[in-house]
Each structure stands twice: as C-alpha cells, then as structure tokens.
Write a protein that holds these residues in place. Structure first.
Motif, mmCIF file in Angstrom:
data_model
loop_
_atom_site.group_PDB
_atom_site.id
_atom_site.type_symbol
_atom_site.label_atom_id
_atom_site.label_comp_id
_atom_site.label_asym_id
_atom_site.label_seq_id
_atom_site.Cartn_x
_atom_site.Cartn_y
_atom_site.Cartn_z
ATOM 1 N N ALA A 129 25.581 -19.657 -23.705
ATOM 2 C CA ALA A 129 26.891 -19.024 -23.856
ATOM 3 C C ALA A 129 26.930 -18.186 -25.115
ATOM 4 O O ALA A 129 26.493 -18.628 -26.170
ATOM 5 C CB ALA A 129 27.980 -20.097 -23.907
ATOM 6 N N ASP A 130 27.456 -16.981 -24.981
ATOM 7 C CA ASP A 130 27.551 -16.092 -26.126
ATOM 8 C C ASP A 130 28.945 -15.492 -26.165
ATOM 9 O O ASP A 130 29.231 -14.501 -25.501
ATOM 10 C CB ASP A 130 26.495 -14.987 -26.000
ATOM 11 C CG ASP A 130 26.563 -14.021 -27.163
ATOM 12 O OD1 ASP A 130 27.338 -14.280 -28.102
ATOM 13 O OD2 ASP A 130 25.837 -13.016 -27.132
ATOM 14 N N PRO A 131 29.847 -16.089 -26.933
ATOM 15 C CA PRO A 131 31.244 -15.631 -26.947
ATOM 16 C C PRO A 131 31.395 -14.177 -27.385
ATOM 17 O O PRO A 131 32.439 -13.584 -27.159
ATOM 18 C CB PRO A 131 31.909 -16.556 -27.967
ATOM 19 C CG PRO A 131 31.014 -17.753 -28.030
ATOM 20 C CD PRO A 131 29.625 -17.249 -27.785
ATOM 21 N N TYR B 121 31.613 -27.045 -14.093
ATOM 22 C CA TYR B 121 30.964 -25.731 -14.217
ATOM 23 C C TYR B 121 30.744 -25.329 -15.672
ATOM 24 O O TYR B 121 29.780 -24.654 -16.003
ATOM 25 C CB TYR B 121 31.846 -24.695 -13.521
ATOM 26 C CG TYR B 121 31.111 -23.500 -12.999
ATOM 27 C CD1 TYR B 121 30.229 -23.625 -11.938
ATOM 28 C CD2 TYR B 121 31.296 -22.243 -13.555
ATOM 29 C CE1 TYR B 121 29.550 -22.526 -11.447
ATOM 30 C CE2 TYR B 121 30.628 -21.140 -13.073
ATOM 31 C CZ TYR B 121 29.762 -21.288 -12.011
ATOM 32 O OH TYR B 121 29.089 -20.206 -11.535
ATOM 33 N N LEU B 122 31.645 -25.766 -16.550
ATOM 34 C CA LEU B 122 31.547 -25.359 -17.959
ATOM 35 C C LEU B 122 30.421 -26.102 -18.685
ATOM 36 O O LEU B 122 29.853 -25.591 -19.650
ATOM 37 C CB LEU B 122 32.883 -25.637 -18.665
ATOM 38 C CG LEU B 122 32.909 -25.347 -20.175
ATOM 39 C CD1 LEU B 122 32.781 -23.861 -20.431
ATOM 40 C CD2 LEU B 122 34.170 -25.882 -20.814
ATOM 41 N N LEU B 123 30.117 -27.319 -18.227
ATOM 42 C CA LEU B 123 29.296 -28.222 -19.041
ATOM 43 C C LEU B 123 27.925 -27.673 -19.454
ATOM 44 O O LEU B 123 27.481 -27.965 -20.552
ATOM 45 C CB LEU B 123 29.160 -29.582 -18.337
ATOM 46 C CG LEU B 123 30.504 -30.267 -18.031
ATOM 47 C CD1 LEU B 123 30.275 -31.669 -17.491
ATOM 48 C CD2 LEU B 123 31.387 -30.347 -19.263
ATOM 49 N N PRO B 124 27.204 -26.892 -18.614
ATOM 50 C CA PRO B 124 25.900 -26.395 -19.086
ATOM 51 C C PRO B 124 26.012 -25.415 -20.249
ATOM 52 O O PRO B 124 25.018 -25.102 -20.880
ATOM 53 C CB PRO B 124 25.307 -25.687 -17.858
ATOM 54 C CG PRO B 124 26.061 -26.218 -16.698
ATOM 55 C CD PRO B 124 27.433 -26.532 -17.203
ATOM 56 N N TRP B 125 27.232 -24.951 -20.540
ATOM 57 C CA TRP B 125 27.499 -24.067 -21.682
ATOM 58 C C TRP B 125 26.569 -22.856 -21.669
ATOM 59 O O TRP B 125 25.984 -22.476 -22.680
ATOM 60 C CB TRP B 125 27.352 -24.835 -22.997
ATOM 61 C CG TRP B 125 28.106 -24.179 -24.119
ATOM 62 C CD1 TRP B 125 27.545 -23.521 -25.182
ATOM 63 C CD2 TRP B 125 29.533 -24.116 -24.333
ATOM 64 N NE1 TRP B 125 28.534 -23.036 -26.022
ATOM 65 C CE2 TRP B 125 29.757 -23.394 -25.527
ATOM 66 C CE3 TRP B 125 30.648 -24.580 -23.611
ATOM 67 C CZ2 TRP B 125 31.021 -23.142 -26.028
ATOM 68 C CZ3 TRP B 125 31.908 -24.330 -24.111
ATOM 69 C CH2 TRP B 125 32.085 -23.626 -25.297
ATOM 70 N N ARG C 149 27.321 -17.859 -17.760
ATOM 71 C CA ARG C 149 28.107 -17.924 -16.530
ATOM 72 C C ARG C 149 29.246 -18.938 -16.676
ATOM 73 O O ARG C 149 30.400 -18.656 -16.340
ATOM 74 C CB ARG C 149 27.173 -18.350 -15.403
ATOM 75 C CG ARG C 149 27.771 -18.335 -14.033
ATOM 76 C CD ARG C 149 26.749 -18.941 -13.092
ATOM 77 N NE ARG C 149 25.711 -17.994 -12.725
ATOM 78 C CZ ARG C 149 25.768 -17.226 -11.644
ATOM 79 N NH1 ARG C 149 26.786 -17.307 -10.834
ATOM 80 N NH2 ARG C 149 24.795 -16.401 -11.357
ATOM 81 N N ALA C 150 28.903 -20.099 -17.215
ATOM 82 C CA ALA C 150 29.880 -21.170 -17.388
ATOM 83 C C ALA C 150 30.974 -20.750 -18.355
ATOM 84 O O ALA C 150 32.166 -20.892 -18.069
ATOM 85 C CB ALA C 150 29.180 -22.421 -17.909
ATOM 86 N N TYR C 151 30.550 -20.212 -19.480
ATOM 87 C CA TYR C 151 31.496 -19.866 -20.541
ATOM 88 C C TYR C 151 32.514 -18.849 -20.052
ATOM 89 O O TYR C 151 33.721 -19.018 -20.221
ATOM 90 C CB TYR C 151 30.725 -19.320 -21.740
ATOM 91 C CG TYR C 151 31.600 -18.988 -22.920
ATOM 92 C CD1 TYR C 151 31.849 -19.940 -23.894
ATOM 93 C CD2 TYR C 151 32.188 -17.731 -23.044
ATOM 94 C CE1 TYR C 151 32.656 -19.649 -24.973
ATOM 95 C CE2 TYR C 151 32.998 -17.433 -24.118
ATOM 96 C CZ TYR C 151 33.227 -18.391 -25.085
ATOM 97 O OH TYR C 151 34.034 -18.101 -26.144
#
Lengths: 395, 219
Positions: A57-59, B136-140, B143-145
């Motif tokens: 994740a890259d905000p 869906y968010l948990l793998p961070w 796509r999830a984020y």
C-alpha cells in the motif's frame, strides 16, 4: 396468508415429505459431494491460479486507480449515475431500501402462491435486479481503465533483481555501479562533490534496513541527496525502495547470506550430466558470493585475488592455485577443507555446500574454461566426470 | 464393549434422539440447487479453519501486514496454499451465498412458515459481504488500500451523519493503523461471532421446519 392457505400448505408439505427421502443418507450424500467438489475447486484455484501479488500500500500514489472487490463493483458503478448533490441517493437511499426490502420480503410479498407461474411480478422484479447487478458489474469491469503495471517481486531473488535494476536507474550516477562513490561527474548541482562508498562495512554494519529505507525515501538534504520516496516528492514507491534496500543488503553486506533455497546454485543454470561448467556462468557467481570479500587487494589472503578469471588463474603466493585438469589443485583441496602449504580450509568459517564444491571440481577437471563457448567445447570432447576421480573421502 | 460404551454415552448425550431428529427424518425430494445452503456452511467452516491458520503469522499493523503476508506466501510451508484457499474461498462464498438466496427466492421458500429463516439468511448474506469488505484490506497492498479508501468514502456522502460513519470506519479522517486494527478485529471476532450465532438459528429453523419442497403448479 390466511388460515386456509396455511392449512393447505401444511397438508401439501406433509404429503411431499412422505413421498420424499431420508435426510441421511440421501441429502447428506449430495451435500458432501458438492462440498468435496468445492474443496477440490478451491485447491485447484490456489495451486493453478494463486493469489495475484500486489505492491505494498502506498498512500501517496495518486496514480493508482481504486476499485472495490468484484462483488461491490455494481454499487461502485451505480454511484456514477448520481453525481454531485444527489450522490447520497445512490450511496444511501437505494442500497438502504434494497436491504430493507430484502429483510421484509416475506411480509411485502403477500402472494400465497409458490409456483413460478403464479409469481410473475415478484420474479420479474428480482430478475430485473439481478440482471441490473450483472450489467452494472460488467459495465464497471469494462469501463475501468487497466491498472498501470507496477513492479512487484514474488521472491527474494526477484526483489534483489528489481532492486539492482532500480539502483542502476536512480543511484548509479552519484554512487557508482558498485556503490563505490567517488567524485560525481555530470550531475547538475552536485558536480565535483566526492561521495564516500556505500558498499562497505562502514555503511552496511551500522545502518539497519529501516535506516537505509528512510535515507532513500527522505534523502539527505544537507548533503545534497534528493528524496526518492513518493511521500517526499520522489519517484519511488515503498515496494521499490524496499527492493533497493534488499539489493544493497544482499550484495554488499558480508554478514548476510541468502536463505538456503535461494543460494547461488539455485540461480545458475543446472549442469547436465557430463557438461563442463564455465567460469563466466557458474564459477564466477560462487567466487563473487563466497570468496571475493577477502580475496581483494589489501586483505590477508596470500595475495590471491579472485575478482577476474585472470586473477583467479595467475595470482597468489602459491600460484597457480588452479591447475586445469588436476583435482589436486590448491583451490580444490582447500574447499575440501584440507590444511596444506598454501593455507587452511576455505572459506575459513563455513564449508561450501557439496553441490558448489562439485561445480568447482567439474570446472577444474574440464580444463577450467573461461567462457561458456570454451566450456561447451570441453564438454563435447567428453571431459571425465569428477565422480570418477574426485577424492571420495570428505574430512 | 463398544455397545456398552455407546449406551453409556447415549444415556448422557442423547445420541439416538439426535439421530432420529436430525439425520433420520423424512424430507421432500429436492434437486441439486438445494445443496447450496450446506455448501455455504462448508465454505464458512473452511474460511474459519484457513483463517485461524493465517492469524498465526499475520500481523495487523501497516508496518508489518504486507510483509507478514509475503512471509506466509513465500516462507511458511504450505502458507501459499492456505492463503490461496482463503482468498478464493472468500470469492466463492459470496457467489454461493448469493445463488443460495436466489434459489430460495425462486422456490418461494421464504413464505410461511419460513419467514424467520429468510431474515436470518439476509443477516448471513450481509455479514458475508462484510467479511469480504473487511478482509480485503488486511493484506495492506495497493489494491486493498485503495478499495477500502473508496469503500469507506461511500457512507461519507450521506447527509449529516455520513462523515461520522466514515470516521468511525476509519478510526480517523484517513486510513491508518487504526483502520487496519478495526477491520481486523471485525473480520476475525465481531462478524464471525454474528455469523456463527445466526447460522445456529438458521440451522435450527431449517431442521425444525424441514427444507421446503419444490412447488408444483397447484402451489
């Protein structure tokens, strides 16, 4: 539904039950069969399709096109038809009413009949909703632009390779190909600045991965290094910076070693029966990984240098350390951990893995060819197998 | 010996009664579409088992979530298989539960006397979607984020209370460590508890009322 309908239903159901089957084994059997089928399907999906790997994740990556899971896509698409001020109709009113209607369905649908031919209205509404969901999902799937390719590494080796690529792209100009530093040439604003090496113990030992990550991400403003992390206005994502850190760590830090399944032997092309390894393809990676950290000028190594084919074959106080075709060469004896005139067991702290020792034996026995072509010629001549002549006893 | 052991247990557990009431009961003759309920149950159990295994290594913090998933995929023996099954099981479960709902609707099985079975089923459908959304968010990953970013924005558009709902979901104005720990907690404790209790009720009703028969032209 009035009492008469209820009564009629109960009679009908009792009748159906009597003509029916036993829950065990008839129903259970079908259920188990379906469950088993799903189980096999899931294993198949996990094995043959797998889970697509995604970058971390890259905000700060504003270029990423966000989209929900496929089963929420229809909702996502629906919202597009309610722009601006009326957006909340799409986000709250319609889904809210749909959920409420679903909950209250048994009380909304007062029609006592159950056969499809007498429930055309209810089936029509539900059919429209389902078709609507499918169409909206498809529309969303086809109209959302494809995600731009992002770099992802699946294994440590891939991560290191990616890091090497990115290092070459972003870092080499100032820090040099091997991280050796030196005077910067041709970089506006930093012309003539001299950088210390970043590939030695002075950097690798005190700096943790996290420190390295932060230095790359935020830069060193006082020393003129610009930030590279996207969060700080640079071009690189967290995944990419982590790859560079992994590349630096596994290339320059002599304390770390790749996990066993990732070792040099796994990365080089496998040798066929009777094929002679070459210095370029097989032997150089072994030396680079296990030997050159000491066998460079300025270290205690009896002046045996191992950076190039030339050095490997000719340097050293006890040269030659490699005699083509002779398994009694110093190098072979020492990797077999013998104590000889030229020195003690090598590498001093930890024995080479047997498969690597075998590659070295086959190479020496095959005439210690430098290039892959020479090795191919040697193979064609039918070099003897090391197993035939190699000392079988291992100390 | 075995017979005596069985009798001892039966006297205390009522095994014969369970057998008579649950297993040895007559039900109407039905088709293969009627296996979707038990298939949903099977998938839920499978998600539970694979999920429990995943919690052994998963770390619900933005600093470590992604790496812990990578670790499960690359280092843990058969971790890739467990994660793969959990991932695909989630997708399949949404599909199976939805088709199960359509089947129930088509055969009018939500009508008298099974109204409560239907309502508990709607709770299960929504909870399944909630599991999908939180998991869906948990793998961070990217796509999830971003899916969660847009997903939590949606309730924010509701007049007056919207922004409050979004901040409750996110634990602040932005996605953060708090969002991840909230989603994780909901994913592994709140929703599974709701689903387990509701499945209990759902199954009790199905056994008590019997599965519906396929309506004929006179129904």
């Amino acid at each position: 539904m009035n009492g008469e309908h209820k009564q009629r239903y109960r009679e009908k159901y009792t009748n159906a039950k009597q003509k029916g089957v036993k829950f065990f084994p008839d129903i259970i059997y079908k259920d188990l069969l379906v469950a088993f089928g799903l189980f096999i399907l899931l294993i198949g999906l996990a094995v043959f399709v797998g889970v697509p790997n995604e970058p971390k994740a890259d905000p700060n990556d504003t270029s990423y096109i966000p989209r929900p899971e496929w089963y929420f896509l229809f909702l996502f698409q629906l919202l597009k038809y309610f722009p601006g001020q009326i957006e909340w109709i799409g986000t709250a009113v319609i889904p809210g009413l749909a959920v409420l209607a679903l909950f209250l369905l048994p009380f909304i649908d007062r029609n006592p009949y159950r056969h499809w031919s007498k429930r055309k209205l209810a089936l029509g509404i539900m059919g429209t909703v389902v078709v609507g969901i499918v169409v909206l999902t498809l529309l969303a799937a086809f109209t959302t632009p494809p995600q731009p390719e992002a770099a992802v590494a699946n294994t440590l080796r891939e991560q290191i390779a990616l890091g090497e690529e990115l290092y070459a792209l972003h870092c080499v100009e100032c820090h040099g190909i091997e991280g050796e530093g030196g005077e910067i040439k041709g970089v506006p604003g930093l012309e003539g600045v001299t950088l210390k090496p970043i590939n030695d113990q002075d950097v690798m030992y005190p700096f943790t991965d996290e420190t390295l990550y932060n230095i790359i991400a935020m830069g060193q403003p006082l020393q003129g290094m610009p930030p590279f992390g996207r969060a700080f206005g640079g071009p690189l994502s967290p995944t990419e910076i982590e790859a560079i850190v992994a590349f630096m760590r596994y290339t320059w830090d002599d304390r770390v070693e790749l996990p066993e399944e990732e070792t040099v032997a796994a990365a080089m092309p496998t040798l066929k029966e009777g094929e002679v390894p070459s210095y370029d393809v097989h032997v150089a990676p072994i030396f680079k990984r296990y030997c050159v950290s000491c066998h460079v000028p300025g270290k205690k190594n009896n002046n045996y240098l191992m950076r190039t084919y030339e050095e490997v074959m000719t340097t050293g106080d006890h040269a030659p350390n490699i005699i083509p075709g002779d398994l009694g060469s110093n190098l072979i004896r020492m990797v077999h951990r013998e104590e000889i005139e030229a020195g003690g067991p090598m590498p001093p702290t930890k024995a080479l893995k047997p498969e690597l020792v075998e590659i070295l034996e086959r190479w020496v026995l095959g005439g210690a060819p430098e290039t892959a072509e020479q090795a191919a010629q040697a193979s064609a001549k039918g070099a003897p197998l090391p197993t035939a002549a190699a000392p079988t006893e291992m100390p | 010996m075995l017979r005596r052991l069985f009798q001892w247990l039966d006297e205390r557990l009522g095994l014969t009664t369970i057998h008579d009431v649950v297993l040895d009961r007559k039900v109407p003759k039905v088709n293969w579409w009627f296996t979707l309920g038990s298939a949903s149950l099977f998938l839920f159990l499978l998600q539970g088992i694979t999920g429990v295994f995943l919690t052994v290594y998963y770390v619900p913090s933005p600093d470590h979530a992604y790496d812990s998933v990578q670790y499960i995929m690359n280092e843990v023996r058969f971790g890739w298989l467990i994660r793969g099954m959990h991932h695909w099981g989630a997708n399949l479960m949404v599909l199976v539960v939805f088709i199960h709902m359509l089947r129930t609707f088509f055969y009018a099985a939500y009508k008298y006397p099974r109204e409560l079975t239907w309502i508990s089923g709607v709770v299960l459908l929504l909870a399944t979607l909630g599991m999908g959304f939180t998991g869906y968010l948990l793998p961070w990953n990217q796509r999830a984020y971003w899916a969660t970013t847009v997903g939590t924005e949606i309730p924010g558009t509701i007049p007056i209370i919207g922004p409050f709902i979004t901040s409750v979901l996110r634990g602040g104005s932005e996605l953060s460590a708090l969002t991840l720990s909230r989603f994780y907690s909901v994913h592994i404790w709140f929703l599974p508890a709701v689903i387990t209790v509701t499945i209990g009720l759902h199954l009790y009703l199905v056994i008590r009322l019997g599965i519906s028969h396929i309506p004929d032209e006179n129904d």
